[in-house]
Design a protein around this motif. Sequence first.
Motif, mmCIF file in Angstrom:
data_model
loop_
_atom_site.group_PDB
_atom_site.id
_atom_site.type_symbol
_atom_site.label_atom_id
_atom_site.label_comp_id
_atom_site.label_asym_id
_atom_site.label_seq_id
_atom_site.Cartn_x
_atom_site.Cartn_y
_atom_site.Cartn_z
ATOM 1 N N UNK A 1 0.824 -1.208 0.000
ATOM 2 C CA UNK A 1 0.000 0.000 0.000
ATOM 3 C C UNK A 1 0.860 1.260 0.000
ATOM 4 N N UNK A 2 1.955 1.244 0.764
ATOM 5 C CA UNK A 2 2.857 2.410 0.788
ATOM 6 C C UNK A 2 3.417 2.686 -0.603
ATOM 7 N N UNK A 3 3.824 1.613 -1.307
ATOM 8 C CA UNK A 3 4.360 1.766 -2.659
ATOM 9 C C UNK A 3 3.302 2.317 -3.604
ATOM 10 N N UNK A 4 2.079 1.798 -3.483
ATOM 11 C CA UNK A 4 0.991 2.261 -4.346
ATOM 12 C C UNK A 4 0.688 3.731 -4.089
ATOM 13 N N UNK A 5 0.614 4.120 -2.819
ATOM 14 C CA UNK A 5 0.325 5.513 -2.481
ATOM 15 C C UNK A 5 1.422 6.442 -2.996
ATOM 16 N N UNK B 1 -2.369 -6.606 -8.744
ATOM 17 C CA UNK B 1 -2.184 -5.230 -9.202
ATOM 18 C C UNK B 1 -3.004 -4.330 -8.295
ATOM 19 N N UNK B 2 -2.364 -3.316 -7.718
ATOM 20 C CA UNK B 2 -3.054 -2.347 -6.862
ATOM 21 C C UNK B 2 -2.859 -0.959 -7.469
ATOM 22 N N UNK C 1 -5.876 10.966 -1.462
ATOM 23 C CA UNK C 1 -6.001 9.507 -1.581
ATOM 24 C C UNK C 1 -7.327 9.055 -0.978
ATOM 25 N N UNK C 2 -8.172 8.441 -1.828
ATOM 26 C CA UNK C 2 -9.452 7.928 -1.368
ATOM 27 C C UNK C 2 -9.390 6.447 -1.016
ATOM 28 N N UNK C 3 -8.473 5.712 -1.619
ATOM 29 C CA UNK C 3 -8.359 4.281 -1.368
ATOM 30 C C UNK C 3 -7.613 3.601 -2.494
ATOM 31 N N UNK C 4 -7.866 2.302 -2.649
ATOM 32 C CA UNK C 4 -7.126 1.516 -3.621
ATOM 33 C C UNK C 4 -8.060 0.561 -4.355
ATOM 34 N N UNK C 5 -7.782 0.331 -5.617
ATOM 35 C CA UNK C 5 -8.478 -0.700 -6.390
ATOM 36 C C UNK C 5 -7.516 -1.863 -6.546
#
Length: 521
Positions: free
Chosen positions: A71-75, A99-100, A110-114
Amino acid sequence: MPDRLENRFELLIQSVTDYAIYMLDPAGTVSSWNAGAERLKGYRESEIIGQNFSRFYSEDDRLAGVPSRALDTTAREGRFEAEGWRIRKDGSRFWASVVIDAIRNAEGELLGFAKVTRDLTERREAQQALEEAREAIFQTQKMEAIGKLTGGVAHDFNNLLAVIVGSLDLARQRLASGADISRYIDNAMAAAERGATLTQRMLAFARKQELKLQSVDCIALVRDMAELLKATLGTGVGIETRFPLVLASAQADPGQLELALLNLAVNARDAMRGVGCLILEGSEVATPPIPRGDLQPGPYIRLSVIDEGEGMDETTLARATEPFFTTKGVGKGTGLGLSMVHGFAEQCGGAMTIESEAGKGTTVSLWLPVAAANVPRAEATVTEVAYETSTPLVILAVDDDDLVLINTAGMLEDLGHTVFQASGAADALRILEQGDVDLVITDHAMPGMTGAQLADAIEEKIPGLPVIIITGFAELPPHASSRPRLDKPFKQAALAQIVSSIRRRPLPDPAGGSNGDSGQG
């Protein structure tokens, strides 16, 4: 209208069953769940909404912080991709492609992740099965190659041993009657040296030896090989050399270049069935006409071995440089000759080419780079080395093979030294505790403790006591490479030379000076 599009999009996501597609809030809590996610992971929507997605990871991954790093990488980067093991509701594992993507509003918040997950277990198992099948085929091919190699080596060494045993047997019989036995001794020595050459070839093939690239005068090298070539090829083969009056030096390892040329000459003799003319030719070429992108532009020395033998058809020519491939029949050669020469040329920065036609002979050419000005020049080969015998030493010889130990000790005693013998490292350390010695000469490959390990133990107990390591291996452990080394097999002159060189190394003087020629270095 937007509501209708949103509903259609949601229906599309929910109808996908091959992919797990779901949403996470910024903390990683699951906020949506599609039919594919339920099929892959086994959780119903009511069981997983509000739970953290880390429960899909193994305990080891959770302890290692893998979910939070994803999640940190995605953000930070906007996207994260990975493959790894994931856990279903029933505890079973599956290999997943993940895949995130980060989801942000118009202001960048940031609202979230798919998150999209695919089950690649079947594909991975199919790949593993394919790799295992390939490995099984490789092992089969390797065993076949080892069988060919064993047959070839056994045949070659049996021929050499027949010469050695027969010559020594005749020498022993003639010695009793006082007859001249020198030719039988010479025959045995020549066969033993050919065996050493074969062993070097095998070691180089197995361990890709590091070459000592030097500036080599090819005209002088071929001239110095004349007697060796005549003795090896026999009286039925005439040798003709075609070299210009002046030829630039080549960049090569002189010892390995001699071995390569000898290999090619023996192949040419066999192709001519022991009768014919062998041509050794040398020239300088500005740019080799070889369609290879890895060859550096510039001048090359071309060394060619030309025979008028049987030649090769297209099929044989295409396989000529394959390891273990030979046309000499089962048990009549190792099939390493051309592949060794080919590898040697490439290690020198050059190449090898073969031109041949059935019934019209063969030309094998080595393309070696012209040596640069800063490449060290090869020293002239000295056949017999002068050595000192005036100062006797007390030497401890160590070897687990009794025959080799007796032979080494005999050479040293014949040079005037006092020799103690040890059959292993433990025996050697025990002898060193009982009295002083000037030098230790030890074999490397011994059970329990190697020669290199023995040298380290001696350095701890008796700092400064010199140790020479005798080895038949292409390489020594890195920590032992700085110690004096004598390669098997060796003659008395080589043994005497290295002993003499050790004696000439001065010990450091505590007062800052040197204590002359009595050093033990």
